[in-house]
Each structure stands twice: as structure tokens, then as C-alpha cells.
Design a protein around this motif. Structure first.
Motif, mmCIF file in Angstrom:
data_model
loop_
_atom_site.group_PDB
_atom_site.id
_atom_site.type_symbol
_atom_site.label_atom_id
_atom_site.label_comp_id
_atom_site.label_asym_id
_atom_site.label_seq_id
_atom_site.Cartn_x
_atom_site.Cartn_y
_atom_site.Cartn_z
ATOM 1 N N GLN A 53 -7.501 -16.331 10.695
ATOM 2 C CA GLN A 53 -8.634 -15.499 10.280
ATOM 3 C C GLN A 53 -8.285 -14.015 10.385
ATOM 4 O OE1 GLN A 53 -11.822 -16.852 12.781
ATOM 5 N NE2 GLN A 53 -12.330 -18.568 11.445
ATOM 6 N N GLN A 54 -7.567 -13.640 11.443
ATOM 7 C CA GLN A 54 -7.126 -12.243 11.568
ATOM 8 C C GLN A 54 -6.222 -11.874 10.387
ATOM 9 O OE1 GLN A 54 -5.157 -11.939 15.368
ATOM 10 N NE2 GLN A 54 -7.075 -11.561 16.471
ATOM 11 N N PHE A 55 -5.274 -12.756 10.106
ATOM 12 C CA PHE A 55 -4.351 -12.525 8.997
ATOM 13 C C PHE A 55 -5.117 -12.356 7.690
ATOM 14 C CE2 PHE A 55 -2.106 -14.317 5.382
ATOM 15 C CZ PHE A 55 -0.942 -13.557 5.359
ATOM 16 N N ARG A 56 -6.071 -13.233 7.435
ATOM 17 C CA ARG A 56 -6.832 -13.208 6.178
ATOM 18 C C ARG A 56 -7.623 -11.902 6.030
ATOM 19 N NH1 ARG A 56 -5.257 -16.557 2.908
ATOM 20 N NH2 ARG A 56 -4.713 -18.644 3.598
ATOM 21 N N LEU A 58 -6.866 -8.973 7.287
ATOM 22 C CA LEU A 58 -5.912 -7.909 6.973
ATOM 23 C C LEU A 58 -5.358 -8.050 5.560
ATOM 24 C CD1 LEU A 58 -4.063 -7.661 10.391
ATOM 25 C CD2 LEU A 58 -5.740 -6.062 9.454
ATOM 26 N N LEU A 59 -5.103 -9.279 5.122
ATOM 27 C CA LEU A 59 -4.582 -9.497 3.772
ATOM 28 C C LEU A 59 -5.613 -9.101 2.720
ATOM 29 C CD1 LEU A 59 -2.097 -10.620 2.213
ATOM 30 C CD2 LEU A 59 -3.347 -12.789 2.082
ATOM 31 N N GLU A 60 -6.864 -9.477 2.922
ATOM 32 C CA GLU A 60 -7.924 -9.096 1.982
ATOM 33 C C GLU A 60 -8.067 -7.577 1.911
ATOM 34 O OE1 GLU A 60 -11.504 -11.046 3.198
ATOM 35 O OE2 GLU A 60 -10.669 -13.044 2.876
ATOM 36 N N THR A 61 -7.983 -6.935 3.053
ATOM 37 C CA THR A 61 -8.103 -5.478 3.097
ATOM 38 C C THR A 61 -6.917 -4.828 2.403
ATOM 39 O OG1 THR A 61 -9.291 -5.697 5.187
ATOM 40 C CG2 THR A 61 -8.455 -3.508 4.634
ATOM 41 N N LEU A 62 -5.744 -5.328 2.669
ATOM 42 C CA LEU A 62 -4.526 -4.825 2.038
ATOM 43 C C LEU A 62 -4.596 -4.938 0.517
ATOM 44 C CD1 LEU A 62 -1.478 -4.067 2.025
ATOM 45 C CD2 LEU A 62 -1.004 -6.473 2.461
ATOM 46 N N ALA A 63 -5.141 -6.015 0.022
ATOM 47 C CA ALA A 63 -5.175 -6.264 -1.421
ATOM 48 C C ALA A 63 -6.307 -5.532 -2.136
ATOM 49 C CB ALA A 63 -5.300 -7.765 -1.677
ATOM 50 N N ASP A 64 -7.226 -4.951 -1.404
ATOM 51 C CA ASP A 64 -8.388 -4.290 -2.001
ATOM 52 C C ASP A 64 -7.995 -2.899 -2.493
ATOM 53 O OD1 ASP A 64 -10.826 -3.201 -2.707
ATOM 54 O OD2 ASP A 64 -11.868 -3.982 -0.936
ATOM 55 N N GLU A 65 -7.795 -2.765 -3.778
ATOM 56 C CA GLU A 65 -7.302 -1.523 -4.360
ATOM 57 C C GLU A 65 -8.329 -0.393 -4.370
ATOM 58 O OE1 GLU A 65 -5.723 -2.777 -8.136
ATOM 59 O OE2 GLU A 65 -3.914 -3.556 -7.194
ATOM 60 N N CYS A 75 -2.925 -1.614 7.496
ATOM 61 C CA CYS A 75 -3.166 -3.062 7.597
ATOM 62 C C CYS A 75 -1.865 -3.834 7.353
ATOM 63 C CB CYS A 75 -4.241 -3.499 6.609
ATOM 64 S SG CYS A 75 -5.896 -2.956 7.077
ATOM 65 N N LEU A 76 -1.087 -3.391 6.384
ATOM 66 C CA LEU A 76 0.206 -4.017 6.111
ATOM 67 C C LEU A 76 1.130 -3.918 7.326
ATOM 68 C CD1 LEU A 76 2.267 -5.308 4.167
ATOM 69 C CD2 LEU A 76 2.842 -2.979 3.415
ATOM 70 N N GLU A 77 1.122 -2.773 7.973
ATOM 71 C CA GLU A 77 1.984 -2.571 9.134
ATOM 72 C C GLU A 77 1.586 -3.467 10.315
ATOM 73 O OE1 GLU A 77 1.509 1.610 9.724
ATOM 74 O OE2 GLU A 77 3.054 2.113 8.257
ATOM 75 N N ASN A 78 0.360 -3.960 10.321
ATOM 76 C CA ASN A 78 -0.125 -4.771 11.438
ATOM 77 C C ASN A 78 -0.331 -6.244 11.102
ATOM 78 O OD1 ASN A 78 -0.844 -3.054 13.950
ATOM 79 N ND2 ASN A 78 -1.315 -1.798 12.153
ATOM 80 N N ILE A 79 -0.097 -6.633 9.868
ATOM 81 C CA ILE A 79 -0.404 -8.002 9.453
ATOM 82 C C ILE A 79 0.531 -9.040 10.086
ATOM 83 C CG2 ILE A 79 0.979 -8.110 7.342
ATOM 84 C CD1 ILE A 79 -1.626 -9.400 6.069
ATOM 85 N N ARG A 101 2.928 -20.992 4.048
ATOM 86 C CA ARG A 101 2.034 -20.634 2.953
ATOM 87 C C ARG A 101 1.472 -19.229 3.147
ATOM 88 N NH1 ARG A 101 -3.118 -21.186 3.139
ATOM 89 N NH2 ARG A 101 -3.084 -22.921 4.600
ATOM 90 N N LEU A 102 1.103 -18.894 4.384
ATOM 91 C CA LEU A 102 0.578 -17.554 4.669
ATOM 92 C C LEU A 102 1.636 -16.488 4.426
ATOM 93 C CD1 LEU A 102 -1.491 -18.251 7.906
ATOM 94 C CD2 LEU A 102 -2.334 -18.037 5.558
ATOM 95 N N GLN A 103 2.849 -16.764 4.855
ATOM 96 C CA GLN A 103 3.934 -15.808 4.625
ATOM 97 C C GLN A 103 4.198 -15.641 3.129
ATOM 98 O OE1 GLN A 103 6.747 -17.785 7.262
ATOM 99 N NE2 GLN A 103 6.627 -16.061 8.671
ATOM 100 N N TYR A 104 4.099 -16.726 2.390
ATOM 101 C CA TYR A 104 4.281 -16.659 0.942
ATOM 102 C C TYR A 104 3.157 -15.850 0.302
ATOM 103 C CZ TYR A 104 4.954 -18.122 -3.884
ATOM 104 O OH TYR A 104 5.155 -18.128 -5.241
ATOM 105 N N GLU A 105 1.916 -16.069 0.734
ATOM 106 C CA GLU A 105 0.780 -15.299 0.219
ATOM 107 C C GLU A 105 0.975 -13.805 0.472
ATOM 108 O OE1 GLU A 105 -3.225 -16.615 1.166
ATOM 109 O OE2 GLU A 105 -2.460 -18.662 1.385
ATOM 110 N N LEU A 106 1.451 -13.468 1.650
ATOM 111 C CA LEU A 106 1.711 -12.066 1.971
ATOM 112 C C LEU A 106 2.784 -11.504 1.052
ATOM 113 C CD1 LEU A 106 1.424 -9.509 3.634
ATOM 114 C CD2 LEU A 106 2.948 -10.534 5.342
ATOM 115 N N HIS A 107 3.839 -12.254 0.857
ATOM 116 C CA HIS A 107 4.930 -11.806 -0.014
ATOM 117 C C HIS A 107 4.430 -11.556 -1.441
ATOM 118 C CE1 HIS A 107 8.879 -11.526 -1.861
ATOM 119 N NE2 HIS A 107 8.486 -12.442 -2.724
#
Length: 126
Positions: A53-56, A58-65, A75-79, A101-107
Motif C-alpha cells: 500500500q505504501q508503494f502504491r 508513492l507510485l500513484e503520486t509519481l505518475a500523476d503529471e 516520491c521516486l527517491e523514496n519508493i 510485478r511491483l518492480q516491473y510496474e515501477l520500471h
């Protein structure tokens, strides 16, 4: 000075992070991690879900343009913090697959937003 107090709930911190309400306050994420990790469940499967949930978030925030680039970069630096915590937990059925899968989603997410993220972060640096 930070614009939040010590009485802010975890849900409020999550919202503040997701909406970049304090984009110039990187300590907000550290405070959130600290409070989140105080409330960790006992069982390793529940901890795994907690870190996911923490990862998600940060990932959602990172992807929000729409959000400021410097906040998204922070957020990327802490994900990797929740990912590394997940790796330290004992393995159980499906955990290895989920972590991959999470690492792939981040990539994939990073490859999609990389150019615009760093371009927007450097606008106005003259």
C-alpha cells in the motif's frame, strides 16, 4: 516550518502526500513512513500488504503529471523503501511474484514519465 502538526492522522498524511499539499516539505514523507511503520501488523503477510500500500501511494503520486515535478521526484527517491522492506520479509506463496510485478510496474511507470518528469523539474533553473 511545516504546514502540518503532530496530530495529523495517517489518512490525512496519505492525502497530503497523494495531493502534494506540501511539495516543499520532503519531511512529510519521512513522517508518514515513521507513523505507518509504528502501526505495522504482526504477521508477515499483513506487513507485506502494508508495504505494498505504501508503494502504491508513492507510485500513484509519481505518475500523476499534474503534481509538481520536485514532489514526484522525491516520491521516486523514496519508493524503494517499501520494496526493500518487502524483500526483507520471509517468503510466502505469491510474495516473490508480487514483488517482481511491483518492480516491473515501477520500471514501466518510470520509463513512461522519465523525460517529462526531469524536464519539468529543471524548468526555471536559470
Amino acid at each position: 516550518m511545516s504546514s502540518y502538526t503532530h496530530t495529523v492522522s495517517l489518512e490525512q498524511l496519505r492525502t497530503m502526500i497523494r495531493q502534494a499539499q506540501c511539495p516543499d516539505d520532503p519531511l512529510l514523507i519521512y513522517r508518514w513512513f515513521s507513523l505507518e511503520n509504528e502501526a505495522l501488523p504482526d504477521h508477515h503477510k499483513e506487513k507485506f500488504a502494508h508495504y505494498e500500500q505504501q508503494f502504491r501511494l508513492l507510485l500513484e503520486t509519481l505518475a500523476d503529471e499534474v503534481l509538481p515535478a520536485q514532489w514526484r521526484i522525491f516520491c521516486l527517491e523514496n519508493i524503494n523503501r517499501p520494496l526493500l522492506a518487502m524483500k526483507r520479509l520471509p517468503r510466502f506463496k505469491g510474495s516473490y511474484r508480487t514483488l517482481n510485478r511491483l518492480q516491473y510496474e515501477l520500471h514501466i511507470t518510470f520509463e513512461y514519465i522519465r523525460a517529462g518528469l526531469y524536464f519539468n523539474a529543471h524548468i526555471g533553473e536559470d
